[in-house]
Design an enzyme around this catalytic site. Structure first.
Site, PDB file in Angstrom:
ATOM      1  CE  LYS A   1     -10.640  -8.205   1.835  1.00 39.84           C
ATOM      2  NZ  LYS A   1      -9.510  -7.458   1.254  1.00 39.84           N
TER       3      LYS A   1
ATOM      4  CB  SER B   1      -4.338  -6.571   4.681  1.00 33.81           C
ATOM      5  OG  SER B   1      -3.988  -5.297   4.046  1.00 33.81           O
TER       6      SER B   1
ATOM      7  CG  HIS C   1      -1.981  -0.835   1.273  1.00 35.89           C
ATOM      8  ND1 HIS C   1      -2.108  -1.898   2.471  1.00 35.89           N
ATOM      9  CD2 HIS C   1      -2.833  -1.352   0.629  1.00 35.89           C
ATOM     10  CE1 HIS C   1      -3.205  -2.697   2.269  1.00 35.89           C
ATOM     11  NE2 HIS C   1      -3.508  -2.426   1.171  1.00 35.89           N
TER      12      HIS C   1
ATOM     13  NE  ARG D   1      -1.983  -7.300  -4.276  1.00 37.41           N
ATOM     14  CZ  ARG D   1      -3.188  -7.827  -3.317  1.00 37.41           C
ATOM     15  NH1 ARG D   1      -2.542  -7.854  -2.216  1.00 37.41           N
ATOM     16  NH2 ARG D   1      -4.309  -8.122  -3.491  1.00 37.41           N
TER      17      ARG D   1
END
Ligand code: PNS
Length: 166
Positions: free
Chosen positions: A41, A132, A17, A94
């Site tokens: 989440k 994360s 990040h 990514r």
């Protein structure tokens, strides 16, 4: 003045990040790092703690930290972007595995507000595998996540999970 909103769960902020924020500051005058709600989440860190960690990390890592603001919004991302006066959403990519989800998000956001564009930046190669979620999984199982997250995040994860430093 060009402002971009960089949304995410940031639970917690990783070096990937930080890399996107650094790259984003080369393009935009101001970046709003926005903790937004992801209903998929369950969070580890409360919003306030996530914001505090992001603020500290930005202050430490970015010489241009005054161009970065940290905020939270529980609702629709496009509504926040419009109300903040920005018209760009900044996202990090990514590997190809991110693509399908990001493609869907971009298109729904475009459908919800046609004036807002999403801009993708590629993370540095060394952060391709970092998320994360994977960091939390490793830390929760006793793995050291040194070098994957900023120091303050490393310390908080260590306090939570008690893995040994290495
Ligand atoms: O870091 P994440 O969890 O991949 O980030 C996803 C996030 C928080 C950016 C996304 O869930 C989001 O935009 N949430 C806000 C609600 C919203 O506007 N959803 C998209 C339209 S339904």
């Amino acid at each position: 003045m060009k402002t971009a909103v960089y949304p995410g769960s940031f639970d917690p902020i990783t070096n990937g990040h930080v890399d996107i924020i650094t790259r984003g500051l080369k393009i935009f005058d101001k970046i709003i790092v926005l903790i937004a709600h992801n209903p998929e989440k369950k969070s580890l860190f409360p919003v306030e703690e996530r914001m505090e960690m992001i603020r500290e990390v930005i202050k430490e890592h970015e010489k241009d930290h005054q161009r970065v603001k940290v905020d939270y919004a529980p609702g629709l991302l496009v509504d926040y972007v419009r109300n903040s006066g920005a018209n760009v959403i900044l996202k990090g990519l990514r590997a190809v595995s991110d693509f399908e989800y990001e493609f869907q998000m971009t298109l729904i956001n475009r459908r919800l507000n046609r004036d807002i564009e999403t801009v993708f930046l590629m993370t540095g190669f060394r952060w391709f595998f970092i998320s994360s979620s994977i960091v939390k999984e490793a830390a929760s199982l006793g793995g050291s996540v040194k070098g994957m997250v900023p120091d303050i995040v490393y310390q908080r994860l260590q306090q939570k999970y008690g893995f040994s430093a290495s």
